[in-house]
Design a protein around this motif. Structure first.
Motif, PDB file in Angstrom:
ATOM      1  N   ARG A  22       0.826  -1.211   0.000  1.00  0.00           N
ATOM      2  CA  ARG A  22       0.000   0.000   0.000  1.00  0.00           C
ATOM      3  C   ARG A  22       0.859   1.260   0.000  1.00  0.00           C
ATOM      4  N   MET A  23       1.909   1.289   0.820  1.00  0.00           N
ATOM      5  CA  MET A  23       2.783   2.454   0.878  1.00  0.00           C
ATOM      6  C   MET A  23       3.559   2.644  -0.428  1.00  0.00           C
ATOM      7  N   SER A  24       4.011   1.552  -0.999  1.00  0.00           N
ATOM      8  CA  SER A  24       4.757   1.626  -2.264  1.00  0.00           C
ATOM      9  C   SER A  24       3.895   2.247  -3.366  1.00  0.00           C
ATOM     10  N   LEU A  25       2.643   1.796  -3.460  1.00  0.00           N
ATOM     11  CA  LEU A  25       1.747   2.328  -4.492  1.00  0.00           C
ATOM     12  C   LEU A  25       1.396   3.787  -4.214  1.00  0.00           C
ATOM     13  N   TRP A  26       1.291   4.146  -2.948  1.00  0.00           N
ATOM     14  CA  TRP A  26       1.004   5.544  -2.584  1.00  0.00           C
ATOM     15  C   TRP A  26       2.159   6.448  -3.027  1.00  0.00           C
ATOM     16  N   ILE A  27       3.373   6.019  -2.734  1.00  0.00           N
ATOM     17  CA  ILE A  27       4.546   6.802  -3.150  1.00  0.00           C
ATOM     18  C   ILE A  27       4.618   6.863  -4.682  1.00  0.00           C
ATOM     19  N   TYR A  28       4.379   5.726  -5.333  1.00  0.00           N
ATOM     20  CA  TYR A  28       4.424   5.670  -6.805  1.00  0.00           C
ATOM     21  C   TYR A  28       3.420   6.657  -7.405  1.00  0.00           C
ATOM     22  N   ASP A  29       2.198   6.646  -6.904  1.00  0.00           N
ATOM     23  CA  ASP A  29       1.163   7.527  -7.453  1.00  0.00           C
ATOM     24  C   ASP A  29       1.470   8.996  -7.177  1.00  0.00           C
ATOM     25  N   THR A  30       2.100   9.274  -6.024  1.00  0.00           N
ATOM     26  CA  THR A  30       2.486  10.655  -5.713  1.00  0.00           C
ATOM     27  C   THR A  30       3.540  11.156  -6.690  1.00  0.00           C
ATOM     28  N   LEU A  31       4.427  10.273  -7.111  1.00  0.00           N
ATOM     29  CA  LEU A  31       5.538  10.646  -7.997  1.00  0.00           C
ATOM     30  C   LEU A  31       5.304  10.238  -9.452  1.00  0.00           C
ATOM     31  N   LYS A  32       4.078   9.878  -9.792  1.00  0.00           N
ATOM     32  CA  LYS A  32       3.803   9.263 -11.092  1.00  0.00           C
ATOM     33  C   LYS A  32       4.376  10.058 -12.263  1.00  0.00           C
ATOM     34  N   ASP A  33       4.205  11.380 -12.249  1.00  0.00           N
ATOM     35  CA  ASP A  33       4.682  12.202 -13.367  1.00  0.00           C
ATOM     36  C   ASP A  33       6.201  12.161 -13.495  1.00  0.00           C
ATOM     37  N   GLU A  34       6.894  12.018 -12.370  1.00  0.00           N
ATOM     38  CA  GLU A  34       8.354  12.016 -12.407  1.00  0.00           C
ATOM     39  C   GLU A  34       8.929  10.625 -12.641  1.00  0.00           C
ATOM     40  N   ILE A  35       8.137   9.590 -12.350  1.00  0.00           N
ATOM     41  CA  ILE A  35       8.630   8.228 -12.556  1.00  0.00           C
ATOM     42  C   ILE A  35       8.756   7.920 -14.043  1.00  0.00           C
ATOM     43  N   ALA A  36       7.759   8.342 -14.836  1.00  0.00           N
ATOM     44  CA  ALA A  36       7.813   8.223 -16.301  1.00  0.00           C
ATOM     45  C   ALA A  36       8.081   6.793 -16.763  1.00  0.00           C
ATOM     46  N   LEU A  37       7.386   5.837 -16.180  1.00  0.00           N
ATOM     47  CA  LEU A  37       7.463   4.438 -16.618  1.00  0.00           C
ATOM     48  C   LEU A  37       6.095   4.010 -17.131  1.00  0.00           C
ATOM     49  N   GLY A  38       6.046   2.877 -17.826  1.00  0.00           N
ATOM     50  CA  GLY A  38       4.788   2.374 -18.354  1.00  0.00           C
ATOM     51  C   GLY A  38       3.855   1.904 -17.258  1.00  0.00           C
ATOM     52  N   ASP A  39       2.582   1.702 -17.620  1.00  0.00           N
ATOM     53  CA  ASP A  39       1.573   1.281 -16.644  1.00  0.00           C
ATOM     54  C   ASP A  39       1.935  -0.041 -15.983  1.00  0.00           C
ATOM     55  N   ARG A  40       2.627  -0.895 -16.716  1.00  0.00           N
ATOM     56  CA  ARG A  40       2.958  -2.218 -16.184  1.00  0.00           C
ATOM     57  C   ARG A  40       3.913  -2.122 -14.991  1.00  0.00           C
ATOM     58  N   SER A  41       4.700  -1.044 -14.929  1.00  0.00           N
ATOM     59  CA  SER A  41       5.691  -0.911 -13.859  1.00  0.00           C
ATOM     60  C   SER A  41       5.026  -0.818 -12.488  1.00  0.00           C
ATOM     61  N   ARG A  42       3.859  -0.211 -12.431  1.00  0.00           N
ATOM     62  CA  ARG A  42       3.145  -0.098 -11.144  1.00  0.00           C
ATOM     63  C   ARG A  42       2.777  -1.480 -10.627  1.00  0.00           C
ATOM     64  N   LEU A  43       2.360  -2.339 -11.534  1.00  0.00           N
ATOM     65  CA  LEU A  43       2.014  -3.708 -11.147  1.00  0.00           C
ATOM     66  C   LEU A  43       3.251  -4.472 -10.682  1.00  0.00           C
ATOM     67  N   LEU A  44       4.381  -4.267 -11.363  1.00  0.00           N
ATOM     68  CA  LEU A  44       5.622  -4.944 -10.960  1.00  0.00           C
ATOM     69  C   LEU A  44       6.060  -4.489  -9.567  1.00  0.00           C
ATOM     70  N   LEU A  45       5.871  -3.204  -9.273  1.00  0.00           N
ATOM     71  CA  LEU A  45       6.176  -2.699  -7.929  1.00  0.00           C
ATOM     72  C   LEU A  45       5.263  -3.356  -6.898  1.00  0.00           C
ATOM     73  N   GLU A  46       3.992  -3.492  -7.244  1.00  0.00           N
ATOM     74  CA  GLU A  46       3.029  -4.093  -6.319  1.00  0.00           C
ATOM     75  C   GLU A  46       3.418  -5.541  -5.988  1.00  0.00           C
ATOM     76  N   VAL A  47       3.761  -6.316  -7.013  1.00  0.00           N
ATOM     77  CA  VAL A  47       4.171  -7.703  -6.797  1.00  0.00           C
ATOM     78  C   VAL A  47       5.468  -7.758  -5.990  1.00  0.00           C
ATOM     79  N   SER A  48       6.403  -6.875  -6.302  1.00  0.00           N
ATOM     80  CA  SER A  48       7.681  -6.829  -5.570  1.00  0.00           C
ATOM     81  C   SER A  48       7.468  -6.514  -4.097  1.00  0.00           C
ATOM     82  N   ALA A  49       6.544  -5.596  -3.817  1.00  0.00           N
ATOM     83  CA  ALA A  49       6.255  -5.232  -2.421  1.00  0.00           C
ATOM     84  C   ALA A  49       5.667  -6.419  -1.658  1.00  0.00           C
ATOM     85  N   ILE A  50       4.818  -7.182  -2.315  1.00  0.00           N
ATOM     86  CA  ILE A  50       4.221  -8.354  -1.667  1.00  0.00           C
ATOM     87  C   ILE A  50       5.289  -9.399  -1.350  1.00  0.00           C
TER      88      ILE A  50
END
Length: 508
Positions: free
Chosen positions: A346-374
């Motif tokens: 939950r925290m990882s996705l919150w940080i990701y969404d806060t920085l979304k414009d600066e992260i500049a990665l594809g939509d799939r990267s958010r899912l990879l972060l979610e799986v990695s956090a789990i």
């Protein structure tokens, strides 16, 4: 009018062509299909390579399919060509794929077992979409027996519990036992032993005795459904368990020639039919189901669905939830701290969404972060010391539904660097990756390290938090007063984040 889509599957026993379309009301309309036998599996599972004669045969078949597709106005560049287990294991697959491209114009994509599972899931879901909701929410086991492997999905209450590509295929068994007498009893004993060795791992994901629905996918299962089953709908059948068992026992007494005569099938199909149906039967015996469901579909249908269907937000959300459910079930299997994993996710996705414009990665990267956090702490199952390295090994050698082999590797790398002094930039293997992959790993790892630091005590006490950017600082403001542990953890872990994004991290 819908545009026809063409797919070709290069399997262990044959090359199969499908041209189909989905109408506006989501009806599947098969326009053309062909199948020609080829001995890829026998070559690879015996000697490890595709022999020259088989290469020539493949080129001839694909050249014929190219002419067939021309009648539909479809050229090779518009055709999706996939290859499965035999090609995956062939030592000379690269030059063979190159030769096919030069001679026919078809570009072959070798897919891994987990991608086969994804396509099978799409195809089966399409067949079941009009059925009663409970059919799609019960504990289920989906099995497809092929020439080189058996693909399996385990589903608990509608959520993915496990996905496996087992090295148990009809051609593989034939080649492994060719020096023996290969009687029905020998083959059955061989399959029973394999299944017995596999059952413990499967039961850790889903209690097979509790399975309420067994779904058998494949041409041999369809043949059985036509002979002794009952139609449910256009593409869906049911078979009584006892009737299926009797049918399998009966055909074991038939020779290949008798199977050809009785069932009007090709020699190639008859050659593998006995073993295929026996595998289904023995897996069914692990459950207490009374009825077998048989959707008349295959991974080629799944591939066309994935190409033609414009997924709704609901469908995309459902598919992502199956991926995260598979990851969570893997964590459960290795007795991980699920509350900590959920907090870090939950925290990882919150940080990701806060920085979304600066992260500049594809939509799939958010899912990879979610799986990695789990899964970041899954290595604790082996040992606390160096658990990031143990976790990386477990992830790299596990199957997570919906992630291909490359994505699985990315998740393993993120878990590897989520703690400790070793940073990605210090690893020679990391430096050999393409720049885009390095940046994905760096960005997602740096976020995960921050999220993990916020739960250093595994107590999830810092839930009331605000995140914001202030000039050159990423501020995490909490109401919790005792944050000593978390501040120490951030001191250790924030360096990568500051290096990648250029923001200092401050916990207030």
């Amino acid at each position: 009018m819908a545009t026809p889509e063409a797919v070709i599957e290069i399997g262990s026993t044959g090359i199969r062509l499908l041209v189909a379309e989905f109408t506006e009301d989501r009806k599947r309309n098969i326009l053309d299909r062909s199948e020609l036998p080829v001995s890829l599996g026998r070559d690879v599972f015996t000697g490890g390579t595709i022999l020259l004669d088989t290469q020539i045969q493949c080129v001839k078949i694909l050249s014929r399919f190219r002419e067939q597709l021309a009648g539909w106005g479809i050229v090779p560049s518009q055709t999706t060509v996939i290859a499965t287990s035999a090609f995956r294991e062939a030592k000379n697959r690269d030059p063979v794929m190159d030769r096919i491209f030069v001679k026919t114009g078809f570009k072959v994509k070798v897919i891994d077992g987990i991608e086969e599972n994804r396509l099978m899931y799409l195809a089966v879901s399409e067949c079941l979409k009009d059925e009663a909701p409970k059919v799609r929410t019960e504990d289920s086991m989906i099995v497809e027996v092929g020439g080189g492997s058996t693909e399996m999905l385990l589903i608990r209450k509608g959520k993915m519990a496990g996905a496996h590509s087992l090295k148990l295929g009809t051609v593989r068994i034939e080649q492994q036992m060719h020096l023996l007498t290969s009687s029905v009893e020998d083959i059955q004993r061989y399959i029973e032993e394999f299944i017995r060795n596999t059952k413990g791992s499967l039961d850790s994901e889903l209690n097979l005795a509790d399975v309420q629905q067994f779904i058998a996918v494949g041409s041999d299962a369809t043949l059985a459904a036509i002979k002794v089953g009952k139609p449910i709908s256009t593409w869906l059948w049911s078979i009584d368990r006892n009737a299926f068992g009797k049918f399998v026992d009966e055909i074991q007494q038939y020779s290949i020639e008798e199977c050809i005569a009785r069932f009007k099938i090709s020699y190639n199909e008859a050659q593998t039919m006995h073993v295929s149906l026996l595998i289904y039967k023995l897996f069914i015996h692990l459950t207490n189901v009374k009825t077998i469901i048989v959707p008349e579909t295959n991974i080629r249908d799944g591939l066309i669905i994935s190409k033609t269907a414009v997924p709704s937000e609901e469908l995309q959300s459902e598919f992502k939830s199956q991926i995260t459910a598979s990851a969570m079930n893997l964590l459960h299997k290795y007795r991980g701290d699920e509350k900590h994993a959920e907090y870090v996710r939950r925290m990882s996705l919150w940080i990701y969404d806060t920085l979304k414009d600066e992260i500049a990665l594809g939509d799939r990267s958010r899912l990879l972060l979610e799986v990695s956090a789990i899964l970041h702490d899954i290595g604790m199952f082996i040992r606390m010391d160096d658990h990031n390295l143990h976790g990386s090994y477990i992830i790299r050698n596990s199957e997570i539904f919906g992630l291909n082999k490359f994505e699985n590797t990315i998740v393993a790398e993120i878990a590897k660097y989520h703690r400790g002094k070793l940073l990605p930039q210090d690893d020679e293997q990391f430096q050999m990756l393409p720049r885009s992959d390095r940046m994905t790993i760096l960005k997602l790892t740096s976020i995960l390290r921050i999220a993990d630091a916020l739960d250093r005590g595994h107590a999830q006490k810092m839930s009331d938090m605000a995140l914001r950017l202030e000039n050159d600082t990423f501020v995490l403001q909490v109401k919790e007063r005792n944050t000593v542990l978390e501040k120490i953890a951030l001191t250790e872990k924030a360096g990568l984040f500051e290096s990648v994004f250029g923001y200092k991290v401050m916990l207030l």
